[in-house]
Design a protein around this motif. Structure first.
Motif, PDB file in Angstrom:
ATOM      1  N   ARG A 173       0.832  -1.205   0.000  1.00 57.54           N
ATOM      2  CA  ARG A 173       0.000   0.000   0.000  1.00 57.54           C
ATOM      3  C   ARG A 173       0.869   1.257   0.000  1.00 57.54           C
ATOM      4  N   HIS A 174       1.998   1.200   0.695  1.00 54.48           N
ATOM      5  CA  HIS A 174       2.916   2.340   0.687  1.00 54.48           C
ATOM      6  C   HIS A 174       3.453   2.578  -0.727  1.00 54.48           C
ATOM      7  N   LEU A 175       3.831   1.504  -1.417  1.00 55.76           N
ATOM      8  CA  LEU A 175       4.330   1.636  -2.784  1.00 55.76           C
ATOM      9  C   LEU A 175       3.242   2.157  -3.719  1.00 55.76           C
ATOM     10  N   LEU A 176       2.036   1.666  -3.543  1.00 56.68           N
ATOM     11  CA  LEU A 176       0.939   2.138  -4.392  1.00 56.68           C
ATOM     12  C   LEU A 176       0.717   3.634  -4.209  1.00 56.68           C
ATOM     13  N   GLU A 177       0.847   4.119  -2.985  1.00 59.93           N
ATOM     14  CA  GLU A 177       0.723   5.560  -2.745  1.00 59.93           C
ATOM     15  C   GLU A 177       1.820   6.319  -3.476  1.00 59.93           C
ATOM     16  N   LEU A 190      -1.367   5.341  -6.826  1.00 62.57           N
ATOM     17  CA  LEU A 190      -2.367   4.282  -7.003  1.00 62.57           C
ATOM     18  C   LEU A 190      -3.062   3.902  -5.701  1.00 62.57           C
ATOM     19  N   GLY A 191      -2.890   4.709  -4.668  1.00 59.57           N
ATOM     20  CA  GLY A 191      -3.503   4.368  -3.389  1.00 59.57           C
ATOM     21  C   GLY A 191      -5.002   4.193  -3.477  1.00 59.57           C
ATOM     22  N   HIS A 192      -5.637   4.968  -4.361  1.00 60.22           N
ATOM     23  CA  HIS A 192      -7.101   4.923  -4.465  1.00 60.22           C
ATOM     24  C   HIS A 192      -7.613   3.679  -5.179  1.00 60.22           C
ATOM     25  N   VAL A 193      -6.724   2.915  -5.828  1.00 63.64           N
ATOM     26  CA  VAL A 193      -7.165   1.698  -6.533  1.00 63.64           C
ATOM     27  C   VAL A 193      -6.593   0.442  -5.885  1.00 63.64           C
ATOM     28  N   ALA A 194      -6.106   0.544  -4.660  1.00 62.52           N
ATOM     29  CA  ALA A 194      -5.462  -0.598  -4.004  1.00 62.52           C
ATOM     30  C   ALA A 194      -6.346  -1.846  -3.995  1.00 62.52           C
ATOM     31  N   GLY A 195      -7.639  -1.671  -3.762  1.00 65.34           N
ATOM     32  CA  GLY A 195      -8.535  -2.817  -3.688  1.00 65.34           C
ATOM     33  C   GLY A 195      -9.204  -3.175  -5.004  1.00 65.34           C
ATOM     34  N   ARG A 196      -8.878  -2.447  -6.066  1.00 66.34           N
ATOM     35  CA  ARG A 196      -9.534  -2.670  -7.363  1.00 66.34           C
ATOM     36  C   ARG A 196      -8.894  -3.844  -8.099  1.00 66.34           C
ATOM     37  N   ALA A 234      -2.551   0.392 -14.885  1.00 65.55           N
ATOM     38  CA  ALA A 234      -1.954  -0.947 -14.985  1.00 65.55           C
ATOM     39  C   ALA A 234      -0.449  -0.866 -15.191  1.00 65.55           C
ATOM     40  N   GLN A 235       0.015   0.092 -16.008  1.00 63.23           N
ATOM     41  CA  GLN A 235       1.451   0.200 -16.243  1.00 63.23           C
ATOM     42  C   GLN A 235       2.173   0.684 -14.990  1.00 63.23           C
ATOM     43  N   ARG A 236       1.579   1.647 -14.286  1.00 63.95           N
ATOM     44  CA  ARG A 236       2.182   2.096 -13.034  1.00 63.95           C
ATOM     45  C   ARG A 236       2.199   0.973 -12.006  1.00 63.95           C
ATOM     46  N   LEU A 237       1.170   0.127 -12.015  1.00 67.59           N
ATOM     47  CA  LEU A 237       1.132  -1.014 -11.101  1.00 67.59           C
ATOM     48  C   LEU A 237       2.289  -1.972 -11.381  1.00 67.59           C
ATOM     49  N   MET A 238       2.586  -2.212 -12.662  1.00 67.71           N
ATOM     50  CA  MET A 238       3.695  -3.097 -13.002  1.00 67.71           C
ATOM     51  C   MET A 238       5.032  -2.515 -12.526  1.00 67.71           C
ATOM     52  N   LEU A 239       5.160  -1.189 -12.582  1.00 70.02           N
ATOM     53  CA  LEU A 239       6.380  -0.553 -12.105  1.00 70.02           C
ATOM     54  C   LEU A 239       6.496  -0.680 -10.580  1.00 70.02           C
ATOM     55  N   ALA A 240       5.374  -0.491  -9.883  1.00 75.50           N
ATOM     56  CA  ALA A 240       5.381  -0.636  -8.427  1.00 75.50           C
ATOM     57  C   ALA A 240       5.710  -2.070  -8.030  1.00 75.50           C
ATOM     58  N   ARG A 241       5.147  -3.033  -8.746  1.00 78.36           N
ATOM     59  CA  ARG A 241       5.441  -4.435  -8.441  1.00 78.36           C
ATOM     60  C   ARG A 241       6.911  -4.748  -8.688  1.00 78.36           C
ATOM     61  N   ALA A 242       7.479  -4.171  -9.745  1.00 73.86           N
ATOM     62  CA  ALA A 242       8.891  -4.401 -10.039  1.00 73.86           C
ATOM     63  C   ALA A 242       9.774  -3.865  -8.914  1.00 73.86           C
ATOM     64  N   ILE A 243       9.461  -2.681  -8.412  1.00 77.89           N
ATOM     65  CA  ILE A 243      10.229  -2.116  -7.311  1.00 77.89           C
ATOM     66  C   ILE A 243      10.102  -2.984  -6.064  1.00 77.89           C
ATOM     67  N   ALA A 244       8.920  -3.567  -5.850  1.00 83.44           N
ATOM     68  CA  ALA A 244       8.696  -4.421  -4.675  1.00 83.44           C
ATOM     69  C   ALA A 244       9.581  -5.655  -4.691  1.00 83.44           C
ATOM     70  N   SER A 245      10.023  -6.080  -5.875  1.00 85.95           N
ATOM     71  CA  SER A 245      10.889  -7.266  -5.972  1.00 85.95           C
ATOM     72  C   SER A 245      12.355  -6.943  -5.690  1.00 85.95           C
ATOM     73  N   GLU A 246      12.677  -5.656  -5.503  1.00 84.94           N
ATOM     74  CA  GLU A 246      14.021  -5.190  -5.171  1.00 84.94           C
ATOM     75  C   GLU A 246      15.093  -5.749  -6.115  1.00 84.94           C
ATOM     76  N   THR A 264       0.957  10.126 -17.156  1.00 77.52           N
ATOM     77  CA  THR A 264       0.808   9.630 -15.782  1.00 77.52           C
ATOM     78  C   THR A 264       1.897   8.606 -15.464  1.00 77.52           C
ATOM     79  N   VAL A 265       2.335   7.862 -16.482  1.00 82.26           N
ATOM     80  CA  VAL A 265       3.433   6.908 -16.287  1.00 82.26           C
ATOM     81  C   VAL A 265       4.765   7.645 -16.183  1.00 82.26           C
ATOM     82  N   ASN A 266       4.982   8.611 -17.086  1.00 83.91           N
ATOM     83  CA  ASN A 266       6.238   9.366 -17.050  1.00 83.91           C
ATOM     84  C   ASN A 266       6.423  10.102 -15.730  1.00 83.91           C
ATOM     85  N   ALA A 267       5.298  10.490 -15.116  1.00 82.79           N
ATOM     86  CA  ALA A 267       5.371  11.252 -13.871  1.00 82.79           C
ATOM     87  C   ALA A 267       5.974  10.452 -12.724  1.00 82.79           C
ATOM     88  N   VAL A 268       5.948   9.110 -12.826  1.00 83.49           N
ATOM     89  CA  VAL A 268       6.482   8.291 -11.727  1.00 83.49           C
ATOM     90  C   VAL A 268       7.835   7.664 -12.072  1.00 83.49           C
TER      91      VAL A 268
END
Length: 205
Positions: A106-110, A114-120, A130-142, A162-166
């Motif tokens: 949830r911290h990464l999603l924020e 993407l905090g507002h779509v955590a449960g979606r 979806a693309q930002r989610l894949m980037l967050a998941r990649a970071i989570a794998s360290e 929106t993707v470039n912004a992150v």
């Protein structure tokens, strides 16, 4: 540890060289835009950095015990699983307790807006989400090396923004990040640039 390329070159069989005589160092904590004309070998270089392709010549120095994660241009997820589930999974795989994994996710999603779509569910996300989610998941794998192939190629300009912004959020002190892109806005969101066109010209010489 940096990733060092020395006199690196590649071609497939007897085809013309894609690039050659490449000396370059990727430093941790830096997000590199990998640019160049179509056919200059951007995806091939990502494959070499991932360890999937052996270069035709030269040396790549990367620790064998360090992992590489690849984020493709078409986001792939489990349709019925939530956004937080996707990001928590790499943490669970590394031994985190379920509650801790969810909290970190949830911290990464924020961080990635993407905090507002955590449960979606994944299937209900927009293309940019979806693309930002894949980037967050990649970071989570360290990963030691994070490779991203054309993250905005399938998105309209507004969604791509929106993707470039992150993109800047991908930098970590212990991670090398390489983003292959044709998008000048993605290039500008990165902190350094590697132009493969320079080495393609060397291949012609």
């Amino acid at each position: 540890m940096p990733v060092e390329l020395t006199a690196l070159g590649h071609r497939f069989g007897t085809e013309p060289w894609l690039f050659r005589a490449m000396d370059f160092t990727f430093h941790e904590g830096t997000v590199y835009a990998l640019i160049g004309p179509s056919g200059s070998g951007k995806s091939t270089l990502l494959g070499i950095l991932a360890g999937w392709i052996a270069p035709a010549e030269g040396v790549i120095a990367i620790p064998h015990d360090r992992t590489a994660t690849w984020v493709f241009q078409n986001p792939h997820g489990v349709p019925g699983r939530s956004a937080v589930d996707h990001v928590a999974l790499p943490r669970l795989a590394r031994g985190a307790a379920p509650d801790d994994a969810d909290e970190e996710a949830r911290h990464l999603l924020e961080r990635f807006g993407l905090g507002h779509v955590a449960g979606r569910e994944f299937r209900a996300l927009s293309g940019g989400e979806a693309q930002r989610l894949m980037l967050a998941r990649a970071i989570a794998s360290e990963p030691a090396v994070l490779l991203i192939d054309e993250p905005t190629a399938q998105l309209d300009p507004t969604t791509g923004d929106t993707v470039n912004a992150v993109i800047g959020e991908l930098a970590r002190d212990d991670t090398v990040v390489v983003v292959a892109t044709h998008d000048t806005r993605t290039r500008d969101a990165c902190s350094a640039v590697l132009d493969l066109g320079r080495f393609a010209r060397r291949a012609e010489g």
